[in-house]
Design an enzyme around this catalytic site. Structure first.
Site, PDB file in Angstrom:
ATOM      1  N   ASP A  24      -3.346  26.472 -12.687  1.00 32.97           N
ATOM      2  CA  ASP A  24      -3.766  25.164 -13.180  1.00 32.97           C
ATOM      3  C   ASP A  24      -3.236  24.885 -14.593  1.00 32.97           C
ATOM      4  O   ASP A  24      -3.100  23.728 -14.984  1.00 32.97           O
ATOM      5  CB  ASP A  24      -5.302  25.082 -13.157  1.00 32.97           C
ATOM      6  N   ASP A 198       0.498   0.685   4.206  1.00 29.15           N
ATOM      7  CA  ASP A 198      -0.518  -0.133   3.559  1.00 29.15           C
ATOM      8  C   ASP A 198      -1.645   0.670   2.913  1.00 29.15           C
ATOM      9  O   ASP A 198      -2.280   0.211   1.970  1.00 29.15           O
ATOM     10  CB  ASP A 198      -1.106  -1.106   4.585  1.00 29.15           C
ATOM     11  N   GLU A 201       0.476   4.483  -1.609  1.00 28.87           N
ATOM     12  CA  GLU A 201       1.793   4.337  -2.237  1.00 28.87           C
ATOM     13  C   GLU A 201       2.113   5.654  -2.928  1.00 28.87           C
ATOM     14  O   GLU A 201       1.283   6.196  -3.659  1.00 28.87           O
ATOM     15  CB  GLU A 201       1.752   3.197  -3.269  1.00 28.87           C
ATOM     16  N   HIS A 319       2.206  -9.888   2.606  1.00 31.98           N
ATOM     17  CA  HIS A 319       2.815  -8.766   1.888  1.00 31.98           C
ATOM     18  C   HIS A 319       4.252  -9.087   1.476  1.00 31.98           C
ATOM     19  O   HIS A 319       4.999  -9.668   2.259  1.00 31.98           O
ATOM     20  CB  HIS A 319       2.853  -7.516   2.779  1.00 31.98           C
ATOM     21  N   ASP A 321       6.689  -7.138   1.410  1.00 31.58           N
ATOM     22  CA  ASP A 321       7.692  -6.475   2.265  1.00 31.58           C
ATOM     23  C   ASP A 321       7.996  -7.266   3.538  1.00 31.58           C
ATOM     24  O   ASP A 321       8.826  -6.854   4.333  1.00 31.58           O
ATOM     25  CB  ASP A 321       7.303  -5.024   2.589  1.00 31.58           C
ATOM     26  N   CYS A 490       6.093  -1.415   7.542  1.00 34.90           N
ATOM     27  CA  CYS A 490       4.622  -1.361   7.523  1.00 34.90           C
ATOM     28  C   CYS A 490       4.115  -0.095   8.206  1.00 34.90           C
ATOM     29  O   CYS A 490       3.043   0.402   7.873  1.00 34.90           O
ATOM     30  CB  CYS A 490       4.023  -2.552   8.272  1.00 34.90           C
TER      31      CYS A 490
END
Ligand SMILES: *[C@@H]1O[C@H](CO)[C@@H](O)[C@H](O)[C@H]1NC(C)=O
Ligand SMILES: *[C@@H]1O[C@H](CO)[C@@H](O)[C@H](O)[C@H]1NC(C)=O
Ligand SMILES: *[C@@H]1O[C@H](CO)[C@@H](O)[C@H](O)[C@H]1NC(C)=O
Length: 508
Positions: A24, A198, A201, A319, A321, A490
């Protein structure tokens, strides 16, 4: 520190205020205290580290316990601890600290973190010690950075659903041919929700010593909602989300409505990481759907890819896109903007008619699948043209593009009457809604009229894109995506390599 060192019973590392695994430490920045002085400090003198209340919500500082036989780290300052004494190890020594970022920049946090270290002098009984020397270090927490289509893919994500195996097979063939990895999100996880573009990201965070991908989870929360946290978060794969509190979540919160341009220079100002592109309600509209403010605030606060807001509320799904994408190109700005163009669409059909193909049938072999549609009124057609032209002007201005940087793809829209007004959907599979894998494009198969055995729309698109060294593979998404108002883009997602450009070289 937005990843999780554990894969079983996961927690975000930033939500655990101790270090359980030495690995970590990789996710923290090293800060070194160098002292050069007497073997011991005079009686009553001491060193303290201090941070402000606000900073304590954004950062934690750890150090190894001075018993160095144990690999053990303790928190110095951070959550609920603003001031703490640190040991003076005598004469010429170095003491390493590990600084852990807890939050992304946001509306209420500019990303800057200030850490002070003071030498305190005793002032006699009953009086507080006074700092006689203070040193200050400022860190900037890494922004969340998106990756444009021009960056090299690493993995392609797609959902497996029970109603279409052929689509998955076509995507697999394409991805195999390109040599990338395919990750399939299975039905127990997606529960029939195929819109993997959708729900999430992909982006990344970067620092001089370490970088890793970070998934932004949309407040959309469809049946895919558990996928980003359950299946993607892990060691060196971070996670961040924003929850809508008192706002309505709409279709515009789906991340098919969140894209990023390749690097651009606009009126002398350079955006080496590109610019984020989102779709919103028309600027002068008093009503209409928008992307939630929490997500917009988050995107704007990252600063390194200053967003552009387009008008996407004219579409049923809404959208960006659905009418634009970027593809790599060998010349000019190293990319082209592809725009859906009803104008270009009409030209293709007009020329078919003029060349004696007026009777060639649309959707050959697909008649049973066509949903009935009303003939668009000329006024609605003009409306759609205006919507796309308005966006075209914004993109030209905000990305510094010339007409030569834009390619118009022949795509027609039709208008559906909804309770909330008339909005548009693609009439035949929307070819601009493609997956871009290097110079190989997975394009929705349009099922246009055939001329000499070949689809006239495919012929037209290939003739526009092939001169740029791009190779089109047409993918049949008609039944499982197009009919449900989405297409190839999509239904897929691509994790890409980070940009070689380092965000800390930008003036923020
Ligand atoms: C840190 O030091 C700077 C100046 O050296 C001072 O302005 C700031 O208030 C200090 N912050 C804290 C939390 O002590
Ligand atoms: C897709 O699924 C539908 C319904 O299950 C089926 O009728 C159709 O043949 C499939 N299409 C392709 C291209 O696989
Ligand atoms: C939608 O968001 C944009 C961009 O932040 C903002 O300018 C606009 O006022 C919002 N529109 C509505 C109708 O809420």
């Amino acid at each position: 520190n937005c990843d999780s060192e554990t894969t079983y019973k996961k927690t975000l590392d930033s939500e655990v205020d101790e270090i359980n695994k030495v690995s970590d430490l990789q996710d923290m920045s090293k800060m070194i205290l160098r002292t050069n002085g007497p073997a011991e400090l005079p009686e009553g003198y001491k060193l303290t580290m201090h941070i402000s209340q606000t900073t304590s919500e954004n950062v934690r500082v750890f150090r190894p316990r001075t018993n160095l036989f144990l690999k053990d780290y303790i928190m110095v300052v951070g959550t609920d601890t603003l001031t703490e004494e640190v040991p003076y190890l005598g004469s010429k020594t170095e003491l390493a600290f590990f600084v852990e970022g807890l939050r992304f920049p946001d509306k209420d946090f500019d990303g800057l973190v200030t850490i002070n270290l003071s030498l305190l002098e005793p002032c006699g009984k009953g009086f507080p010690e006074t700092p006689i020397f203070t040193d200050t270090v400022v860190f900037h927490v890494s922004p969340w950075i998106m990756t444009p289509n021009t960056l090299k893919p690493v993995e392609v994500y797609v959902c497996s659903t029970n109603d279409n195996y052929t689509f998955l097979k076509s995507i697999k063939n394409l991805v195999d041919k390109c040599g990338y990895k395919l990750k399939i999100c299975h039905e127990y996880m997606n529960r029939g929700d195929r819109w993997i573009q959708d729900e999430l990201e992909f982006g990344y965070i970067d620092s001089p010593h370490h970088q890793f991908p970070v998934v932004l989870d949309s407040p959309r929360d469809g049946d895919l909602q558990d996928f980003p946290y359950e299946s993607i978060l892990g060691p060196d794969f971070g996670y961040v989300t924003r929850h809508a509190l008192n706002e309505e979540v709409s279709s515009l919160d789906s991340f098919g409505n969140l894209e990023v341009s390749p690097p651009v220079t606009v009126n002398g100002k350079s955006y080496p990481l590109g610019r984020i592109i989102i779709g919103v309600a028309f600027p002068t509209a008093t009503r209409g759907r928008n992307m939630t403010q929490v997500v917009q605030d988050f995107l704007w606060a990252q600063k390194v890819q200053e967003p552009i807001a387009l008008y996407s509320d004219w579409l049923v799904v809404g959208h960006v896109d659905e009418f634009m994408t970027f593809v790599p190109a060998p010349d000019r700005k190293k990319f082209r903007l592809l725009l859906a163009s009803p104008d270009a669409g009409y030209k293709v059909f007009k020329s078919l008619q003029n060349n004696g193909h007026g009777k060639a049938e649309m959707f050959p072999g697909k008649h049973s699948l066509i949903f009935c549609y009303k003939k668009s009124l000329p006024s609605t057609t003009v409306h759609i043209l205006n919507c796309i032209d308005w966006n075209r002007d914004v993109l030209k201005k905000e990305l510094g593009l010339d007409d030569e940087d834009i390619i118009d793809l022949p795509i027609l829209f039709k208008v559906l009457e909804e309770k909330t007004g008339s909005r548009a959907v693609a009439y035949y599979p929307d070819m601009v809604n493609m997956i871009v894998l290097g110079n190989k494009l997975g394009v929705p198969k349009p099922f246009g009229p055939k001329v000499n055995g070949r689809c006239a729309l495919e012929t037209e698109v290939c003739s526009l894109l092939e001169p740029l060294g791009l190779k089109c593979t047409f993918i049949d998404d008609f039944a499982p995506y197009h009919k449900l108002l989405g297409e190839v883009h999509c239904g897929s997602n691509v994790l890409r390599e980070p940009s070689p450009f380092k965000w800390w070289n930008l003036e923020l």
